[in-house]
Scaffold this motif. Structure first.
Motif: not given
Length: 149
Positions: A8-11, A29-38, A51-61, A93-95
């Motif tokens: 169970h994940s988020v995009l 995996h260089p060359g594989l681009w994506q939005s925040v997922t987790g 919220h947690r994944e956005a903060l962990e992956e980008t530093g954005i609160d 997986n369910n996203e």
């Protein structure tokens, strides 16, 4: 005991009001681009995961901005490359899809173990760069819905 990822994940499509979309390049995996997922941890609600994944992956609160739950869930087969992270009988997986609107482009603080680079692109270009069909489709839907508003 091994702890497996939950299927169970988020995009989270992070974008500006002008529809520039943030993409992240996967570190392993260089060359594989994506939005925040987790993946969900414990019994957290999808919005909490977003919220947690956005903060962990980008530093954005993300609590400082508008996080929108699209109430869309995609189900897809987990790539064989990543299946070892899940319990042996898990194949899909369910996203849950979210978007996070920022007033404009900002600098990002990457989690180096997950991502190696980032960029802001107009939504059309961002959609074409994504390796994931669900990510591409979400960005296209973002652009289509915003143009109608």
């Amino acid at each position: 005991m091994t702890t497996f990822k939950q299927p169970h994940s988020v995009l989270v499509v992070i974008h500006t009001r002008a529809l520039d979309v943030l993409l992240l390049e996967r570190a392993r995996h260089p060359g594989l681009w994506q939005s925040v997922t987790g993946s969900r941890e414990g019994d957290e609600a999808p919005a909490v995961t977003a919220h947690r994944e956005a903060l962990e992956e980008t530093g954005i609160d993300s609590t400082l901005y508008l996080l929108h739950d699209w109430h869309i869930e995609n189900t897809y087969e987990i790539f064989a490359t990543w299946r070892h992270r899940y319990a042996p009988d898990v194949t899909h997986n369910n996203e849950r899809v979210f978007s996070l609107e920022l007033p404009g482009r900002i600098d990002i603080t990457l989690a180096p173990e997950e991502h190696r680079d980032w960029c802001w692109l107009p939504w059309q270009e961002a959609a074409e760069r994504c390796f994931s069909w669900s990510n591409r489709d979400a960005i296209r839907l973002l652009g289509a819905n915003t143009r109608r508003s």
